[in-house]
Design an enzyme around this catalytic site. Structure first.
Site, PDB file in Angstrom:
ATOM      1  N   GLU A  95       0.826  -1.210   0.000  1.00 21.52           N
ATOM      2  CA  GLU A  95       0.000   0.000   0.000  1.00 21.52           C
ATOM      3  C   GLU A  95       0.861   1.261   0.000  1.00 21.52           C
ATOM      4  O   GLU A  95       1.929   1.291   0.600  1.00 21.52           O
ATOM      5  CB  GLU A  95      -0.837   0.050   1.279  1.00 21.52           C
ATOM      6  CG  GLU A  95      -1.779  -1.098   1.457  1.00 21.52           C
ATOM      7  CD  GLU A  95      -2.471  -1.038   2.821  1.00 21.52           C
ATOM      8  OE1 GLU A  95      -3.373  -1.847   3.029  1.00 21.52           O
ATOM      9  OE2 GLU A  95      -2.106  -0.202   3.668  1.00 21.52           O
ATOM     10  N   CYS A 108       3.010   8.425   1.550  1.00 23.04           N
ATOM     11  CA  CYS A 108       3.436   7.515   2.609  1.00 23.04           C
ATOM     12  C   CYS A 108       3.717   6.165   1.946  1.00 23.04           C
ATOM     13  O   CYS A 108       2.823   5.591   1.310  1.00 23.04           O
ATOM     14  CB  CYS A 108       2.303   7.408   3.633  1.00 23.04           C
ATOM     15  SG  CYS A 108       2.624   6.199   4.913  1.00 23.04           S
ATOM     16  N   CYS A 115       5.083  -7.057   8.128  1.00 24.59           N
ATOM     17  CA  CYS A 115       6.043  -6.513   9.085  1.00 24.59           C
ATOM     18  C   CYS A 115       6.205  -7.499  10.246  1.00 24.59           C
ATOM     19  O   CYS A 115       5.238  -8.124  10.681  1.00 24.59           O
ATOM     20  CB  CYS A 115       5.536  -5.176   9.629  1.00 24.59           C
ATOM     21  SG  CYS A 115       6.708  -4.392  10.760  1.00 24.59           S
ATOM     22  N   CYS A 119       3.462  -4.666  16.309  1.00 19.88           N
ATOM     23  CA  CYS A 119       2.860  -3.629  17.168  1.00 19.88           C
ATOM     24  C   CYS A 119       1.359  -3.915  17.309  1.00 19.88           C
ATOM     25  O   CYS A 119       0.683  -4.199  16.314  1.00 19.88           O
ATOM     26  CB  CYS A 119       3.067  -2.241  16.572  1.00 19.88           C
ATOM     27  SG  CYS A 119       4.792  -1.847  16.310  1.00 19.88           S
ATOM     28  N   CYS A 122      -1.465  -2.121  15.208  1.00 19.38           N
ATOM     29  CA  CYS A 122      -1.278  -2.041  13.758  1.00 19.38           C
ATOM     30  C   CYS A 122      -1.689  -3.351  13.089  1.00 19.38           C
ATOM     31  O   CYS A 122      -1.238  -4.422  13.488  1.00 19.38           O
ATOM     32  CB  CYS A 122       0.191  -1.740  13.478  1.00 19.38           C
ATOM     33  SG  CYS A 122       0.656  -1.952  11.769  1.00 19.38           S
ATOM     34  N   CYS A 356      -2.321   1.798   8.353  1.00 24.03           N
ATOM     35  CA  CYS A 356      -1.394   0.850   7.750  1.00 24.03           C
ATOM     36  C   CYS A 356      -1.963  -0.567   7.631  1.00 24.03           C
ATOM     37  O   CYS A 356      -2.382  -1.164   8.608  1.00 24.03           O
ATOM     38  CB  CYS A 356      -0.172   0.884   8.647  1.00 24.03           C
ATOM     39  SG  CYS A 356       1.093  -0.235   8.253  1.00 24.03           S
TER      40      CYS A 356
HETATM   41  S1  SF4 Z   1       3.359   0.047  13.229  1.00 28.01           S
HETATM   42 FE1  SF4 Z   1       2.921  -1.769  11.972  1.00 28.01          FE
HETATM   43  S2  SF4 Z   1       4.192  -1.544  10.160  1.00 28.01           S
HETATM   44 FE2  SF4 Z   1       4.983  -0.105  11.699  1.00 28.01          FE
HETATM   45  S3  SF4 Z   1       6.595  -1.251  12.772  1.00 28.01           S
HETATM   46 FE3  SF4 Z   1       4.723  -1.580  13.948  1.00 28.01          FE
HETATM   47  S4  SF4 Z   1       3.857  -3.488  13.101  1.00 28.01           S
HETATM   48 FE4  SF4 Z   1       5.373  -2.734  11.637  1.00 28.01          FE
END
Ligand code: SF4
Length: 365
Positions: A95, A108, A115, A119, A122, A356
């Site tokens: 994206e 962005c 990933c 987190c 996210c 995201c």
């Molecule tokens: S916010 Fe999402 S994309 Fe960014 S580092 Fe954390 S898990 Fe990865």
């Protein structure tokens, strides 16, 4: 996957393009023309380079090609934010989000497919890492969106007024600012991201002052970035003031606790007039207490910085909640009263799943 033995021109650095041209005993200015057509005129194939003779295009077609991201889907928000889902050669998707503001057009971009950072706030993190992006795939997001802007502005009268020239004509404006805040942890794909940063500055021509890289805090790579990459802006996704809390929402903290992260920020060589941005996603009952605000002030003491307070925009299925507006304002006031620069930033494009990973998660090929 079909292996293409020809050279992908977008995978070459400026010097490598010059070498390719000189090795074929073509005049050196052909390299500048090639770069201009790929990065300024967004040629999607060698055949589009009409400045070259047919013979030269045929010759180049025999040895090289220009790769392209394929647009799968785009969604436009009522606030003019536009989100793009692109297909890669191996059928993975990424994206990019275009954010028009009064005086800038920010893209962005993603640095990885998925990933590994996990987190909790996210959606991308919940799916794990699939693979790193190659530098040309990172850069190609900018070329692809610039091409879309150009095409749509000409075809559909589509782009907001500020992107147009006087009297409604297309002014040739393009993306002015880049933020590495899309899918992925850029410092976990260090070499490809550094290479992409150089190409964005040298080949696309975006000023290093207008590029921001945001990291969850891969501590050893932060200082390395200042040595290897152009002098871009650094943002730290902090989101907590104690290891206890940060460990639960950002697992990277177990490896690189807050103290090591902040100590590294203190050592980060800042250019005159620049500041480190600390992003702080406010989550109800987790990190939004007034004690947190006071701890944040202490943590950032002596660091030239600004703080972006971002009230959580929870993704579907998340157990985390957005704080009340009153709490967000109280938190900000404490920081302001202690002479910290603190802005409240809303996530853009909430009606188009702009956080995201959300468009990708909702898409099946
Ligand atoms: S916010 Fe999402 S994309 Fe960014 S580092 Fe954390 S898990 Fe990865």
């Amino acid at each position: 996957m079909k292996i293409n033995k020809k050279i992908n021109l977008k995978s070459l650095s400026k010097d490598e393009i010059i070498t390719l041209i000189e090795k074929r005993e073509l005049p050196r200015y052909r390299a500048s023309q090639l770069i201009h057509w790929i990065y300024d005129r967004y040629a999607s194939s060698i055949d589009e380079i009409t400045e070259f003779s047919k013979d030269l295009r045929n010759f180049l077609n025999e040895i090289a090609f220009i790769s392209n991201l394929r647009l799968v889907k785009s969604l436009k928000s009522s606030d003019s934010t536009e989100k793009f889902l692109f297909l890669l050669e191996d059928k993975q998707t990424i994206e990019s989000v275009l954010i028009p503001e009064k005086d800038r057009l920010t893209l962005c971009i993603s640095s990885q497919v998925g990933c590994a950072m996990g987190c909790r706030f996210c959606l991308t993190g919940s799916g794990g890492l699939i693979r790193n992006l190659r530098s040309y795939e990172i850069v190609d997001q900018i070329i692809a969106v610039n091409r879309i802007i150009q095409t749509e502005a000409i075809d559909n009268n589509h782009i907001p007024t500020f992107v147009r020239g006087g009297k409604g004509g297309f002014s040739g404006k393009k993306i002015t600012n880049i933020v590495f805040m899309g899918m992925g942890e850029p410092l976990a794909n260090f070499d490809e991201v550094v290479e992409a940063l150089w190409r964005i500055v040298q080949l696309i021509g975006i000023s290093k002052r207008k590029i921001t890289l945001s990291t969850a805090g891969i501590v050893p790579q932060i200082l390395l970035l200042s040595e290897k990459a152009p002098e871009i802006n650094l943002a730290i996704s902090l989101n907590a003031t104690t290891d206890e809390v940060r460990n639960t929402i950002m697992p990277v903290n177990k490896r690189y606790p807050i103290k090591s992260l902040i100590d590294t920020c203190r050592k980060y060589p800042l250019q005159p007039g620049r500041r480190i941005t600390f992003e702080y996603i406010l989550i109800d009952g987790i990190n939004d207490s007034l004690d947190d605000a006071h701890r944040l002030i202490k943590l950032l003491e002596g660091i030239r910085c600004k703080i972006n307070l971002i009230p959580l925009n929870p993704h579907p299925g998340s157990d985390l909640k957005r704080p009340l507006e009153r709490r967000v304002l109280e938190f900000q006031q404490i920081l302001l009263k202690n002479n910290l620069r603190a802005l409240i930033r809303e996530s853009k494009g909430q009606d188009i799943l702009a956080a995201c990973g959300q468009l990708r998660a909702g898409h099946t090929l």
